[in-house]
Design a protein around this motif. Structure first.
Motif, short mmCIF file in Angstrom:
data_model
loop_
_atom_site.label_atom_id
_atom_site.label_comp_id
_atom_site.label_asym_id
_atom_site.label_seq_id
_atom_site.Cartn_x
_atom_site.Cartn_y
_atom_site.Cartn_z
N GLY A 1 0.82 -1.22 0.00
CA GLY A 1 0.00 0.00 0.00
C GLY A 1 0.85 1.26 0.00
N MET A 2 1.92 1.24 0.78
CA MET A 2 2.81 2.41 0.83
C MET A 2 3.48 2.62 -0.52
N LYS A 3 3.90 1.54 -1.13
CA LYS A 3 4.53 1.65 -2.45
C LYS A 3 3.57 2.28 -3.45
N LEU A 4 2.34 1.78 -3.47
CA LEU A 4 1.36 2.29 -4.42
C LEU A 4 1.01 3.75 -4.13
N ALA A 5 0.85 4.07 -2.85
CA ALA A 5 0.53 5.45 -2.48
C ALA A 5 1.66 6.39 -2.94
N ARG A 6 2.89 5.95 -2.75
CA ARG A 6 4.01 6.79 -3.14
C ARG A 6 4.09 6.94 -4.66
N GLU A 7 3.71 5.90 -5.38
CA GLU A 7 3.70 6.02 -6.85
C GLU A 7 2.70 7.09 -7.29
N ILE A 8 1.54 7.07 -6.66
CA ILE A 8 0.53 8.08 -7.02
C ILE A 8 1.04 9.47 -6.64
N ALA A 9 1.65 9.56 -5.46
CA ALA A 9 2.18 10.85 -5.02
C ALA A 9 3.24 11.35 -5.99
N THR A 10 4.08 10.44 -6.46
CA THR A 10 5.17 10.84 -7.35
C THR A 10 4.62 11.48 -8.63
N VAL A 11 3.48 10.99 -9.08
CA VAL A 11 2.85 11.60 -10.26
C VAL A 11 2.60 13.09 -10.03
N THR A 12 2.27 13.42 -8.78
CA THR A 12 1.94 14.83 -8.49
C THR A 12 3.17 15.67 -8.19
N TYR A 13 4.31 15.02 -8.00
CA TYR A 13 5.51 15.77 -7.61
C TYR A 13 6.29 16.31 -8.80
#
Lengths: 506, 506
Positions: free
Chosen positions: B303-315
């Motif tokens: 879950g953390m990995k996936l959340a961070r992937e989504i966050a990275t899209v916004t960064y």
């Protein structure tokens, strides 16, 4: 407790159970939590749903069921401006091709079916046919009909006397794409090789494969030249591909909110959706269809819900949400929770929830990837042709057409692009050469973040437009704040431009 | 098999195992799949990791461990332009407040600790202190020091003689925020109420709560007025909040790539991250910390990995990805797969993977929500004050401060905003009144999609700037394509503007 304190908290006691509960539980400060534990009603709900699915079985995913997409009640939409994809399990015609279709990425379908619907009448010389291509999750049900009276996903754009797509004048055809789950052959269909659902043994598709399948249907009708190939979003990729593959078999092309090649930002957002879905344990690497041997399998409804929530973020625009939801919460006086709390969250939650069992998860994954892979470049076109020819030879020799897999997955060293942006653009222009002499209408929307307006400008530019053949219409933020979804909603500019273009008025 | 065919497929046979495998398996077309099944090396990898975590236990999440964030090897970054948050488990000072802190949303921490680091020397009249506020996932380690020699997350922005933040001149302080996991009290800390990790019994925080905790540290130093409060992203929310809460205790404010109130689009993206993380079964409603009773619990790394992937899209920004990755795949000749395949996908996968065990999942959830909730409006400020006073009264009477929970979760009827955009803007302006006489530098980046440039323009406008007090710097796409991450990377404009502002040169 002081009487002052009693007065302070009285309104709370009167109306809220949480306090009462904690109050009773706590007589001293020893051995208790400093604050109450958070509640998760959103997770309770999902767990209940999982249990229900497991207990009741799920008829729609029974093996051999023609479609695995379920019927969505149109009344559950959260607003009249939210598009409702009308999902159908019947009410379509079925075209069956018994010849194998060899696919761009090396796979094969020994045979396939396409679900389709038509509106209007094909004229004597078969010159009035318009083929409509759908987006990712739509069925062939673009408009209501006697076979299925529910509203279609482009209900207001089509109909007798309709100024956009007039079914008194045109013979309008819409298919469910190859790979879909609304009647056409897709991952939930049975593999003739062993009679079990393809699942993730389904071969990877390209947009061009979808279009080649549609071309067989068009040939089946005896139509030698379409009046027009019309599509939005992924449909707008298909209409361009149709023109590229069969330039002599189509007169006009309409491509709305699409592109000539996907952008890494859009790939990133679809990647996130796929990975989230694939992380749902119920997805089970694609083998979630229940059967007599495995009656307890259930579809990955949580993963689908989450994937759809992420997708929904890309379908609309920030300014629309600002005016519709702002940063208001359901209740400003309640304590914030990690379950949906802001209005925007409840909207996303609702959108995800209603899609979670509406669409086959494997169809979603394959078609999503197909959009990422879309490219009209010359090099990709040539590579695909080579693979198709190779798998055709192999198939005829009785060999499973190989998918070329890496020797060592994840051992690649490639970390950044190897061609320049300019080289890649030239490759794209070369690949689009067959489209150069076609009449094309390209429509873009400034508030679209998934297929940004400069991608439509790029199509026009690559076709040496705008000019007499290549028309470009762009909707600014004052015209539409609906982002990518504009194509489903905007009759005024998107719709009327299509109508005028078909009537040679622009 | 014909000799022609043999020649056609020979190159394949020589190098690829997939074909050989299928070839051997298939002697007739009966009872076999029409195409080979897809492989999922990305899922294999995650499953192995889960098994390893379960088997080996995870030291960092042992109960009572001070921090649950693990150390990240800086060399694993995929590019020198990818920011590396230097994660520390030691090398910081610890400030402990034994007085309870009453929180904006009604909760309480009976006591708390803040991890902090300093660079430079506090001068005699304590007038040279600069407080740096971090973004969501950073520790107090903004710069290397003798206690921790690893590079900090703002390494190049700070140092002796550094033209941005000169530690020869200033006494620079950075804390790990309240709610974090790098030494400060957060959900992974032990609740003094019962000696067990707070988990999701941790009370919801506001940005203002974080700032109030920092203020206690500043008071502890005996500093009556900060030279400056400086922050980017969530740190830029904190610096504004510091000025709003303590206008007389700070001289200058720097807010980079932040906002005065979150936007529904940003909330939507963070919502997606939280829901994805909470769907990981290992998250277990926040109770994933292993203990003697539950040694098999593991953190929700998927879950953390996936959340961070989504966050990275916004960064980051699309144009950066276009030039860095384009739409190239790892291998254009191999069959596309549903695991990472495009370069952009492998980048996201890598970013997610390296974050998956680096940060406490509950800290992530709480702080992410805190960002959503950030608001400087007058009405929110007043509501918060009321709640704080109420819970203080209750706490003193020995009652668990109630979190006001809805009577019937999900039974709300509110579907769209109830105040106009104009009313809401006035509310915000009224709330920001204490900032009106402060010297403020606001920096925005045009390629930032998470905190879009108009949010920084809005801050300036609400403060009646730009003028002698309120400075505004905006980086256009020619200056930075790094999107939201620009604040971590851009010394030339972001850095030098901060340096000049502190030296009164702009």
């Amino acid at each position: 407790m002081s009487s002052v304190l009693k007065r302070t908290i009285k309104p709370f006691l009167a109306t809220r159970y949480a306090l009462r509960k904690n109050w009773n539980r706590r007589s001293s400060t020893l051995g208790t939590s400093s604050n109450p534990a958070m509640q998760f009603p959103c997770l309770d709900k999902l767990e209940k749903k999982t249990a229900k699915l497991r207990g009741d079985g799920l008829e729609a995913t029974a093996p051999g069921a023609k479609t695995t997409c379920s019927i969505e009640d149109a009344t559950s939409a959260s607003s009249k401006n939210d598009p409702v994809y009308e999902m159908v399990k019947s009410g379509f015609q079925l075209y069956k091709s018994n010849k194998p279709i060899f696919l761009d990425y090396g796979g094969v379908l020994p045979n396939f079916e396409l679900a389709y619907e038509t509106w209007g009448t094909l004229n004597g010389d078969k010159s009035n046919a318009i083929l409509i291509h759908t987006g990712l999750s739509a069925s062939s049900h673009a408009h209501s009909s006697s076979l299925n009276e529910k509203s279609g996903w482009w209900e207001e754009f089509i109909g007798p006397g309709n100024p956009i797509l007039d079914s008194d004048k045109w013979f309008i055809i819409c298919t469910n794409v190859l790979g879909g789950c609304y009647g056409s052959t897709g991952p939930s269909s049975l593999d003739p090789g062993d009679g079990k659902p393809y699942a993730t043994r389904f071969p990877m598709l390209s947009i061009q494969d979808m279009v080649r399948a549609q071309k067989r249907l068009i040939d089946h009708f005896g139509i030698t030249k379409l009046k027009a190939s019309v599509g939005s979003s992924m449909g707008g990729m298909q209409s361009l591909a149709y023109g590229q593959l069969f330039p002599d078999s189509v007169e006009k092309i309409v491509s709305v909110s699409a592109c000539a090649r996907s952008h890494p930002s859009s790939i990133a957002m679809r990647h996130a959706q796929r990975q989230v879905l694939m992380a749902d344990p119920n997805w089970n690497r694609g083998f979630y269809y229940s059967s007599e041997e495995h009656p307890d399998k259930i579809p990955p409804h949580v993963g689908m819900k989450l994937a759809r929530e992420i997708a929904t973020v890309t379908y609309r625009s920030g300014p629309e949400w600002e005016s519709r939801f702002g940063t208001e919460r359901l209740d400003d006086d309640s304590s914030p929770v990690l379950c949906p709390d802001f209005l925007i969250e409840t909207y996303l939650d609702h959108q995800g929830e209603k899609f979670s069992l509406e669409y086959d998860a494997n169809s979603f994954l394959y078609i999503s990837k197909t959009m990422d892979l879309f490219s009209l470049t010359k090099s990709d076109t040539e590579r695909s042709q080579k693979r198709r020819l190779r798998s055709e030879s192999m198939f005829k020799a009785g060999i499973v057409p190989s998918l070329r897999l890496p020797d060592e997955p994840y051992k690649y060293k490639k970390k950044s692009r190897t061609t320049t942006i300019e080289e890649s653009k030239k490759d794209l222009k070369d690949g689009m050469a067959p489209l150069l002499n076609k009449e094309i209408l390209v429509i873009g929307v400034k508030s679209d973040s998934l297929f940004p307006y400069w991608q439509q400008r790029e199509i026009v530019e690559l076709l040496d437009g705008p000019n007499d053949r290549v028309k470009h219409v762009e909707l600014d933020e004052n015209t539409s704040l609906y982002g990518h979804d504009t194509f489903l909603l905007d009759l005024g500019v998107v719709g009327s431009s299509i109508g005028k273009f078909l009537r040679n008025e622009i």
